[in-house]
Design an enzyme around this catalytic site. Structure first.
Site, PDB file in Angstrom:
ATOM      1  N   ASP A 250     -14.105  -0.636  -4.219  1.00  0.00           N
ATOM      2  CA  ASP A 250     -13.071   0.166  -3.578  1.00  0.00           C
ATOM      3  C   ASP A 250     -13.711   1.433  -3.024  1.00  0.00           C
ATOM      4  OD1 ASP A 250     -10.601   1.323  -2.928  1.00  0.00           O
ATOM      5  OD2 ASP A 250      -9.644   0.399  -4.681  1.00  0.00           O
TER       6      ASP A 250
ATOM      7  N   ASP B  41     -10.018   2.283   1.230  1.00  0.00           N
ATOM      8  CA  ASP B  41      -8.786   2.969   0.858  1.00  0.00           C
ATOM      9  C   ASP B  41      -8.198   3.732   2.059  1.00  0.00           C
ATOM     10  OD1 ASP B  41      -7.068   3.881  -1.400  1.00  0.00           O
ATOM     11  OD2 ASP B  41      -7.854   5.860  -0.889  1.00  0.00           O
TER      12      ASP B  41
ATOM     13  N   ASP C  93      -0.437   0.199  -7.277  1.00  0.00           N
ATOM     14  CA  ASP C  93       0.473   1.230  -6.749  1.00  0.00           C
ATOM     15  C   ASP C  93       1.929   0.764  -6.738  1.00  0.00           C
ATOM     16  OD1 ASP C  93      -1.603   2.998  -6.136  1.00  0.00           O
ATOM     17  OD2 ASP C  93      -1.861   2.181  -4.124  1.00  0.00           O
TER      18      ASP C  93
HETATM   19  C1  NOJ Z   1      -4.255   4.290  -1.996  1.00  0.00           C
HETATM   20  C2  NOJ Z   1      -4.582   3.900  -3.392  1.00  0.00           C
HETATM   21  O1  NOJ Z   1      -4.241   2.557  -3.559  1.00  0.00           O
HETATM   22  C3  NOJ Z   1      -3.803   4.837  -4.288  1.00  0.00           C
HETATM   23  O2  NOJ Z   1      -3.838   4.436  -5.629  1.00  0.00           O
HETATM   24  C4  NOJ Z   1      -4.341   6.223  -4.095  1.00  0.00           C
HETATM   25  O3  NOJ Z   1      -3.550   7.140  -4.805  1.00  0.00           O
HETATM   26  C5  NOJ Z   1      -4.313   6.628  -2.618  1.00  0.00           C
HETATM   27  N1  NOJ Z   1      -4.796   5.585  -1.766  1.00  0.00           N
HETATM   28  C6  NOJ Z   1      -5.175   7.831  -2.381  1.00  0.00           C
HETATM   29  O4  NOJ Z   1      -6.532   7.500  -2.499  1.00  0.00           O
END
Ligand code: NOJ
Length: 572
Positions: free
Chosen positions: A102, A218, A346
Site C-alpha cells: 500500500d 492510496d 474503511d
Molecule cells: C484511504 C485509506 O484507505 C484510508 O484508510 C486512509 O485514511 C486515507 N486513504 C488517507 O490515507
C-alpha cells in the site's frame, strides 16, 4: 470452445486484503504482526487467492492506522522487522501468492523527516509540501511573501478535511498554513515538484528491488492539485477542486514508466476518491500506461442520506444495482478495469449493510460474494469476509479507536444530534467495524492475541474460522467462487450485459466469452421473489448456488438473498 487468450493475468486474480494490525498477533502485544501472517499462510493458501494487499505497515505514528507514513523504507517495529518481511514474501511466493503493498504517496506523516526539515526552515523540503499564506495572500506560495499575523485573512481556502474540520493547519509559527486533506498529521505532498515525484519513484523501486510486483496507490487521484488553490463558491463541492486534476494522468504515467511499468507482471490498483467513470477509464485503460485497475466508491454511497456518510439509512437495492451496472458498462465500454469489492478497512461489513447479519447471515454473505465475484473486474476479499464476519456489537463511543469515527461523533453532538442517535450513526458507518481482529476461534480474544486486543472482537463464539472450516457454508462458497474464476473465462474476462435491469430487488446479468454464457441472478432482498429465466438458460447447468438444489424453469422463485449462476446449455 474458442481458444482462450494466453494472458489473462490480474483479470483472473482474486486478491485477499489483510489489515496487518488485526490479523494475528504472535507477541501478545495486542497488535497483529508480520509473523502472525507467516503463521497463517496455510489458511491463506487454502483460499486459492493469488495476491495479498497489505494495508501499510511502514514506520508510522499510527494516527491513521498506518496511512500516516513517517518512513517509507522501514517496517513499523510494532508490526515486525525487515527480516520478517523478507521471510513473509518468500514464504508467500513458495505458495504462489504475490504481495501488493500500500503506497501512501499523497501525504506523509508530519513526523516524516521531510516535514520536520521543512518546519526547521529548509526551503528544499518546504517545497515538498503545499504551504500557503493566509487568504489575503492567497495563491502566493510560501515563502516568497511570508504572511504576517495582522494580515491574516484566514485559511488559504475553505476546503474541509475528509476527517472533519479545516484542511489547513498552521505551519509552525510562520503564519502560513500547510494542506492536509486528511488528519492534520497527514501533510499533502506537492507533486508539482519534480523532486517529490522522483522520491515517489524511488520508494516504489526500493520495494520492487525486494521482489514486490503489486502496488495499491492510496487516494491517488488527489495528487494533482493546481498551482493556485481556490476556495469553492458557496454551495459548490470543494472536493472537485483537487480531485482528478489535469496532471494526475501524467504523474501516473511517469510513475509507471520509471517504476512498476518495467515489470511485465506488475499488478496495480489506484484508490480513487469521488471520481467519475470517465476518469477511471483513463486511469485503467491499458493504452494509457497508468494503472491496471481502480477502486471507486459510488456503490458504497447508496446508504448515504443526501450524500452524507454520517447518516443511518438502509440502502435501496435499485440504487446499488444501478450504480454497479453503470460502472460495469461504462468501464467495459472504455476498456477500463474495476477492482470489485464491498468490504475493506474503511467500510462497515457488507453483511450488516446490504444483507442480514442475524436471520440470513449465511445467505446474504454468499449472495453478496456472488455479486462481487461474478461482475466484470478483479475481486478483492477483505479478511474475515470469507467467514461472514459482521460489525462488532459495541455499545459505547469509547469502544471506537478511529480518529474519523471519534471526530464524527463529536461533530454530530456539536450539531445538536442526541447522543443515542449520534452513536447509532457512528455504529453504522465507523471504519472500526471492519478493523476488529480476525476471528480465528471462539476463545475470548478470538485466537488473535494472548494479550489485550487493540480493538475488541464481540461475536467470535459463533463466527470464526475454526467453525467455518468444520462445515460452515461461507468459506467453502468463497473457495468455490475463486476456483470457478480460474476455470471459466466468461467469469474473468467475459462481456457483461445487464438482464431485467428494472427489477426492483433482483440484480441479474450475463457474462459471455465466446460460446460460454453465464446468467447471474441475485436476490438483494429478504423477500421471496419470482424472476423470469430466458429459455436457453432454463435447462442450463447450475454453476454455483447458495441454496441447495435450485429448481430452474422458465421462472424461478427466489428465496431471501438467493444467488445463483447458470451456464447456458450449449447446443452442439
Ligand atoms: C484511504 C485509506 O484507505 C484510508 O484508510 C486512509 O485514511 C486515507 N486513504 C488517507 O490515507
Amino acid at each position: 470452445m474458442g481458444k482462450p487468450p494466453t494472458k489473462v493475468g490480474f483479470r483472473e486474480y482474486a486478491i485477499y486484503q489483510i489489515y496487518p494490525k488485526s490479523f494475528r498477533d504472535t507477541t501478545g502485544s495486542g497488535i497483529g504482526d508480520l509473523r502472525g501472517v507467516i503463521e497463517k499462510i496455510p489458511y491463506i493458501a487454502s483460499l486459492g487467492i493469488d495476491m495479498i494487499w497489505f494495508n501499510p505497515f511502514f514506520v508510522s505514528p499510527q494516527r491513521d492506522g498506518g496511512y500516516d507514513v513517517a518512513d517509507y523504507y522501514n517496517i513499523d517495529p510494532a508490526i515486525g522487522t525487515m527480516d520478517d518481511f523478507d521471510e513473509l514474501v518468500r514464504a508467500l511466493a513458495d505458495n504462489g501468492i504475490g504481495v501488493m503493498l500500500d503506497m501512501v504517496l499523497n501525504h506523509t506523516s508530519t513526523e516524516h523527516e521531510w516535514f520536520q526539515k521543512a518546519l526547521a526552515g529548509d526551503k528544499k523540503y518546504q517545497d515538498f509540501y503545499i504551504i500557503r499564506p493566509p487568504a489575503l495572500g492567497s495563491g502566493r506560495p510560501y515563502p516568497r511573501r511570508p504572511a504576517r499575523r495582522a494580515a491574516d485573512g484566514g485559511l488559504p481556502t475553505n476546503w474541509e478535511s475528509k476527517f472533519g474540520g479545516p484542511a489547513w493547519a498552521p505551519f509552525g509559527d510562520t503564519g502560513n498554513y500547510y494542506l492536509h486533506l486528511y488528519d492534520p498529521t497527514q501533510a499533502d505532498l506537492n507533486w508539482r515538484n519534480p523532486e517529490v515525484r522522483d522520491e515517489m519513484v524511488k520508494i516504489v523501486n526500493f520495494w520492487r528491488a525486494k521482489g514486490i510486483h503489486g502496488f495499491r496507490f492510496d487516494v491517488i487521484n488527489v495528487i494533482g492539485k493546481a498551482a493556485e488553490l481556490k476556495s469553492s463558491a458557496p454551495g459548490e463541492d470543494p472536493r472537485y477542486m483537487y480531485t482528478d486534476g489535469p496532471d494526475v494522468n501524467a504523474y501516473l504515467q511517469q510513475l509507471n514508466a520509471e517504476s512498476f511499468g518495467q515489470d511485465p507482471d506488475s499488478v496495480t490498483v489506484g484508490e480513487m476518491s469521488s471520481t467519475s467513470i470517465q476518469n477511471c477509464v483513463e486511469y485503467s485503460n491499458p493504452d494509457n500506461h497508468e494503472l491496471d485497475m481502480v477502486f471507486s466508491f459510488h456503490h458504497l454511497k447508496v446508504d448515504y442520506l443526501n450524500g452524507q456518510k454520517w447518516s443511518n439509512v438502509r440502502f435501496n437495492p435499485i440504487d446499488l444495482k444501478r450504480t454497479l451496472n453503470e460502472w460495469a458498462l461504462g468501464m467495459q465500454e472504455g476498456n477500463g478495469w474495476n477492482a470489485l469489492f464491498l468490504n475493506n478497512h474503511d467500510q462497515p461489513r457488507s453483511v450488516n449493510r446490504f444483507g442480514d447479519p442475524t436471520t440470513y447471515r449465511v445467505e446474504s454473505a454468499t449472495m453478496l460474494a456472488t455479486m462481487i465475484h461474478m461482475l466484470r473486474g478483479t475481486p478483492y476479499i477483505y479478511m474475515g469476509e470469507e467467514i461472514g464476519m459482521t460489525d462488532p456489537e459495541y455499545h459505547s463511543i469509547d469502544d471506537y479507536v478511529d480518529v474519523e469515527a471519534r471526530n464524527a461523533y463529536n461533530a454530530l453532538i456539536d450539531q445538536g444530534v442526541d447522543a443515542a442517535e449520534a452513536f447509532a450513526i457512528v455504529h453504522s458507518k465507523a471504519r472500526d467495524n471492519s478493523r476488529t481482529p480476525m476471528q480465528w476461534d471462539d476463545s475470548p480474544n478470538a485466537g488473535f492475541t494472548t494479550g489485550t486486543p487493540w480493538l475488541r472482537p464481540t461475536n467470535q463464539e459463533h463466527i470464526n474460522v475454526a467453525a467455518e472450516e468444520q462445515g460452515g457454508k461461507i468459506l467453502a462458497y468463497y473457495k468455490k467462487l475463486i476456483r470457478l474464476r480460474k476455470q471459466h473465462l466468461a467469469i474473468s474476462i467475459g462481456e457483461y450485459q445487464p438482464y431485467q435491469l428494472d427489477h426492483p430487488q433482483v440484480y441479474a446479468f450475463t457474462r459471455t466469452h465466446e460460446d460460454e454464457k453465464l446468467l447471474v441472478i441475485i436476490n438483494l432482498s429478504d423477500k421471496e421473489i419470482a424472476c423470469d429465466i430466458p429459455e436457453d438458460f432454463a435447462t442450463g447447468e447450475v454453476l454455483i448456488a447458495n441454496y441447495p438444489n435450485p429448481t430452474v424453469a422458465d421462472t424461478i422463485q427466489l428465496h431471501p438473498y438467493e444467488a445463483l449462476t447458470l451456464k447456458k446449455e450449449v447446443v452442439a
